[in-house]
Scaffold this motif. Sequence first.
Motif, PDB file in Angstrom:
ATOM      1  N   UNK A  86      -2.065   9.665 -10.475  1.00  0.00           N
ATOM      2  CA  UNK A  86      -1.031   9.223  -9.545  1.00  0.00           C
ATOM      3  C   UNK A  86      -1.559   8.165  -8.588  1.00  0.00           C
ATOM      4  N   UNK A  87      -2.758   8.411  -8.046  1.00  0.00           N
ATOM      5  CA  UNK A  87      -3.363   7.456  -7.109  1.00  0.00           C
ATOM      6  C   UNK A  87      -3.569   6.100  -7.771  1.00  0.00           C
ATOM      7  N   UNK A  88      -4.048   6.118  -9.016  1.00  0.00           N
ATOM      8  CA  UNK A  88      -4.306   4.863  -9.729  1.00  0.00           C
ATOM      9  C   UNK A  88      -3.019   4.088 -10.002  1.00  0.00           C
ATOM     10  N   UNK A  89      -1.977   4.821 -10.407  1.00  0.00           N
ATOM     11  CA  UNK A  89      -0.724   4.136 -10.724  1.00  0.00           C
ATOM     12  C   UNK A  89      -0.128   3.501  -9.470  1.00  0.00           C
ATOM     13  N   UNK A  90      -0.281   4.163  -8.326  1.00  0.00           N
ATOM     14  CA  UNK A  90       0.158   3.553  -7.067  1.00  0.00           C
ATOM     15  C   UNK A  90      -0.624   2.261  -6.811  1.00  0.00           C
ATOM     16  N   UNK A  91      -1.929   2.320  -7.052  1.00  0.00           N
ATOM     17  CA  UNK A  91      -2.761   1.131  -6.828  1.00  0.00           C
ATOM     18  C   UNK A  91      -2.393   0.006  -7.802  1.00  0.00           C
ATOM     19  N   UNK A  92      -2.001   0.380  -9.012  1.00  0.00           N
ATOM     20  CA  UNK A  92      -1.562  -0.642  -9.976  1.00  0.00           C
ATOM     21  C   UNK A  92      -0.308  -1.325  -9.444  1.00  0.00           C
ATOM     22  N   UNK A  93       0.594  -0.529  -8.870  1.00  0.00           N
ATOM     23  CA  UNK A  93       1.821  -1.137  -8.339  1.00  0.00           C
ATOM     24  C   UNK A  93       1.476  -2.095  -7.193  1.00  0.00           C
ATOM     25  N   UNK A  94       0.560  -1.687  -6.329  1.00  0.00           N
ATOM     26  CA  UNK A  94       0.147  -2.560  -5.236  1.00  0.00           C
ATOM     27  C   UNK A  94      -0.481  -3.843  -5.782  1.00  0.00           C
ATOM     28  N   UNK A  95      -1.335  -3.670  -6.793  1.00  0.00           N
ATOM     29  CA  UNK A  95      -2.005  -4.831  -7.376  1.00  0.00           C
ATOM     30  C   UNK A  95      -0.989  -5.790  -7.998  1.00  0.00           C
ATOM     31  N   UNK A  96       0.007  -5.236  -8.688  1.00  0.00           N
ATOM     32  CA  UNK A  96       0.996  -6.110  -9.323  1.00  0.00           C
ATOM     33  C   UNK A  96       1.864  -6.819  -8.292  1.00  0.00           C
ATOM     34  N   UNK A  97       2.142  -6.142  -7.176  1.00  0.00           N
ATOM     35  CA  UNK A  97       3.022  -6.739  -6.160  1.00  0.00           C
ATOM     36  C   UNK A  97       2.279  -7.727  -5.273  1.00  0.00           C
ATOM     37  N   UNK A  98       1.014  -7.417  -4.956  1.00  0.00           N
ATOM     38  CA  UNK A  98       0.319  -8.213  -3.940  1.00  0.00           C
ATOM     39  C   UNK A  98      -0.935  -8.892  -4.466  1.00  0.00           C
ATOM     40  N   UNK A  99      -1.376  -8.526  -5.669  1.00  0.00           N
ATOM     41  CA  UNK A  99      -2.605  -9.111  -6.189  1.00  0.00           C
ATOM     42  C   UNK A  99      -3.867  -8.515  -5.597  1.00  0.00           C
ATOM     43  N   UNK A 100      -3.718  -7.492  -4.770  1.00  0.00           N
ATOM     44  CA  UNK A 100      -4.875  -6.909  -4.093  1.00  0.00           C
ATOM     45  C   UNK A 100      -5.339  -5.656  -4.837  1.00  0.00           C
ATOM     46  N   UNK A 101      -6.634  -5.529  -5.009  1.00  0.00           N
ATOM     47  CA  UNK A 101      -7.202  -4.359  -5.663  1.00  0.00           C
ATOM     48  C   UNK A 101      -7.359  -3.192  -4.698  1.00  0.00           C
ATOM     49  N   UNK A 102      -8.028  -2.144  -5.151  1.00  0.00           N
ATOM     50  CA  UNK A 102      -8.188  -0.946  -4.321  1.00  0.00           C
ATOM     51  C   UNK A 102      -9.509  -0.267  -4.610  1.00  0.00           C
ATOM     52  N   UNK A 103     -10.004   0.423  -3.610  1.00  0.00           N
ATOM     53  CA  UNK A 103     -11.071   1.395  -3.814  1.00  0.00           C
ATOM     54  C   UNK A 103     -10.486   2.762  -3.496  1.00  0.00           C
ATOM     55  N   UNK A 104     -10.460   3.644  -4.481  1.00  0.00           N
ATOM     56  CA  UNK A 104      -9.883   4.975  -4.297  1.00  0.00           C
ATOM     57  C   UNK A 104     -11.000   6.014  -4.350  1.00  0.00           C
ATOM     58  N   UNK A 105     -11.040   6.840  -3.328  1.00  0.00           N
ATOM     59  CA  UNK A 105     -12.072   7.867  -3.196  1.00  0.00           C
ATOM     60  C   UNK A 105     -11.374   9.215  -3.306  1.00  0.00           C
ATOM     61  N   UNK A 106     -11.423   9.806  -4.493  1.00  0.00           N
ATOM     62  CA  UNK A 106     -10.689  11.055  -4.719  1.00  0.00           C
ATOM     63  C   UNK A 106     -11.638  12.241  -4.789  1.00  0.00           C
ATOM     64  N   UNK A 107     -11.326  13.248  -4.016  1.00  0.00           N
ATOM     65  CA  UNK A 107     -12.151  14.448  -3.972  1.00  0.00           C
ATOM     66  C   UNK A 107     -11.480  15.582  -4.742  1.00  0.00           C
ATOM     67  N   UNK A 108     -12.232  16.144  -5.682  1.00  0.00           N
ATOM     68  CA  UNK A 108     -11.725  17.241  -6.496  1.00  0.00           C
ATOM     69  C   UNK A 108     -11.397  18.445  -5.616  1.00  0.00           C
ATOM     70  N   UNK A 109     -12.261  18.727  -4.642  1.00  0.00           N
ATOM     71  CA  UNK A 109     -12.012  19.834  -3.719  1.00  0.00           C
ATOM     72  C   UNK A 109     -10.706  19.615  -2.961  1.00  0.00           C
ATOM     73  N   UNK A 110     -10.519  18.398  -2.460  1.00  0.00           N
ATOM     74  CA  UNK A 110      -9.318  18.133  -1.666  1.00  0.00           C
ATOM     75  C   UNK A 110      -8.057  18.290  -2.519  1.00  0.00           C
ATOM     76  N   UNK A 111      -8.175  17.964  -3.807  1.00  0.00           N
ATOM     77  CA  UNK A 111      -7.012  18.115  -4.695  1.00  0.00           C
ATOM     78  C   UNK A 111      -6.658  19.591  -4.882  1.00  0.00           C
ATOM     79  N   UNK A 112      -7.662  20.456  -4.929  1.00  0.00           N
ATOM     80  CA  UNK A 112      -7.387  21.895  -5.025  1.00  0.00           C
ATOM     81  C   UNK A 112      -6.821  22.428  -3.708  1.00  0.00           C
TER      82      UNK A 112
END
Lengths: 378, 427
Positions: free
Chosen positions: B198-224
């Motif tokens: 989900x996080x990546x697909x959001x970043x893809x939408x941002x990239x397609x709209x604005x041309x800007x990339x992303x650094x996403x820091x996802x924590x497995x613990x936080x997801x649980x």
Amino acid sequence: LSNELSDLRVIELSRTAAGAFAGRLCADAGAEVVLVEPKDGHPLRHEGPFLRDERNIETSAAHLHINAGKRSVTLDVERDAENLLALVGRADIFLTDIPARALDPIGLSRRALHERIPSLVITRVTPFGDTGPYRRYEATNITLLALGGQLRITGDPDKSPLSNWGAQAEYQGGLSAFAGTVANVLLRDATGEGQYLDLSILDVVATNLEHRSPALNLGLVANRAGLSVSATYGVYPCADGWVYITAFAPALWERLKAVVSLPELEEKRFSSQASRLEHNDELQAILTAWAATKSSEELHTLALEGYPFTVARTPEALLTSDQWRNRGVPQQVEHRAAGSVTVLARPWLDRERWQLRPAPALGEANEEVLDVVVEVAR
Amino acid sequence: MDWRTGNLPLTGMRVVDWSVYWAGPYLGMMLHDLGAEVIKVESPSNFDPMRAVIDVNRYAGKNERPMTPQERANTNQHFNEWNRGKLSFVVELTDPRGRDLLLKLAEKSDIFIENRRPAAKEKLRIGYEDLTAVRPEIIYLSLSGFGQTRPERDAMALGAPVELASGLFTLNGYLDDMTPAKTGFSYGDPVAATAALGALLLAVRRQRKTGVGSFIDLSMRDALSFGAGAAFTDWSMNRSDPSHRGNRHPTFAPQGVYRCHDDDQWTAISVRSDEEWRALCGLVGREDWRADAGLSNVEARRERHDEIDAGIEAWTLQRNQREAEALLQEAGVPAGAALDFRQIWHDPQLNARGAWQEVEHPAFGVEVRSTSQWSRGPQAQPIDMPAPCFGEHNEHVLREILRLDQDEVRALVEAGVVTDQIRIAGE
């Protein structure tokens, strides 16, 4: 575009945590999410736990967390589908966890929705999906864990299978529904065309199952094993809590030996992975005695230094931890009925965290959203 | 989303998957299911450890001799499950020429995913800054136990142990039993993988709209923890941790997992309403319950839950789990048998949805694989490719994507920078 979905409006017609979690993540991404509730409130409002244990549909913790950031309108869907359609007519995404058999007869079928709004992104995250012999089955979180194989393998071997806490089947469904919704938004961005996702929670639960492939392709059928897989991969009680030891791989075993530093561990019977498994019970006894002398705090400190331990933390310990403070995970929100409460932020960091809004009061947007839309529709 | 039109959300996008074990590889596979080309990058001695965890021959009874490391790497049934559809590129990243190839590949890619430890990334100089130097708009996702922030970023965590760190472990447990319980598999992995998608697909939408990339820091613990978020909000309001619920539900009663006739057979049952309660009473032949005003609402049933459980189990014990499930469903009561792996494979619903498909893997033979979870139904998306053998697509990556000529490829292979041979220390 300030946030990823801030140009989009979502109508969420949910009755379980599955649709509600997906809606929560849409709200966190900046979408305006309108939660359509029955007159007596969303089921999560009735679930609790409540502020001071006093029943109050505004202070249920499940609602405060999962419905944070949404607007709320109340509407009797069965009798008032026309108003729901008017709402959906101004939206980009229709998100629901109600099966087709309940929505089709009241004019909310996929076809009816797309006829009215061709560019609509529709996500239906339901127990079994639109097709298959169980599509008329009734289901709850625990029956989905059961049918999807996750229930049977959880718990003690000499007791019944055990459901994990909360609504974990629905949470898994909600996460997949959210990803699938954003995927369909990408397609709509590209083509302008409406999209439909028929997602089955059972499909998600059964797919998210580890050990299925070795079971089906090698006959390695695992059953529930309680807290311990083996001496080098399992839970041990420590002096004041619980710790997981992960030392099945050679490098991890060396790290474990270095910190436990007991001469027995150097003996030949523990010299290879195979021999450690052969002498599993003896090794378990040694490590049980060792762990009992260590506190959670000591073990946690060792874990931060890279030793193969994972210490059990309570919600309290996490909410007050430096790691979560530095990541902005606990967010304080001011809620009219519940006061200042903590709601967890979505579980990843990209740019700046932005302030979460609290969960809505029941029907708080009836005038602002519903009446206006209905008026315009007339 | 309709795979038949060939128009999937990520069609035309390229992903470099430098991840190991389960969460990262599963994420990469889901990106493939949504249309991306996914290149799994490993090194000859620093390969995905999932490849080496079991010797298939010991279980499959295929032949008597132990497998070579190479054979093991290509037949592992965990690896093959979560890496299907990817291309395999094996390159020595400690060699400057190898690292250079990875950067060249990143330059031609849109998404980079990894779940390596911070020290390993720093040593190899493969991080967000290193990649943005060659591809500024790349979307880079780090998936880890606790996140890339201090103080916990260096602690190790796999998907099973991380449940202890998430709070979920202390919440799980049998009723009236202080001992916590763990979900019976590496639950952190699929939850983190799907949240990361989900996080990546959001970043893809941002990239397609604005041309800007992303650094996403996802924590497995936080997801649980997020999935158990109500317990955290509860603590903030009441300063109390909830007690164990066992198999009971806060608003449905009765609810439980009931023993059936055959050995270790169980059916889960939930009663959500008074109507379902009356249907249950009729089915299990307890007219006395139906007539009992003291059981007519959920609060009352919760008070006498133990007594009701005993009565339900007296009925389920006379039936096998599927029979109990079918009778309950016929009466309109939510029920589900606690299926094992084989029963899931044969389950009529999952089969009608096209959940499983047999594919021919060049090293293993015929394998049962799960299909894309987003395209299930009467016309489920067929699996296009099994998991790749080690280094199977080296030539393709070097020639077709990086556009090297035959001599350059030969030189890299001769120097051992690119190889399809696994190297295990001491073996």
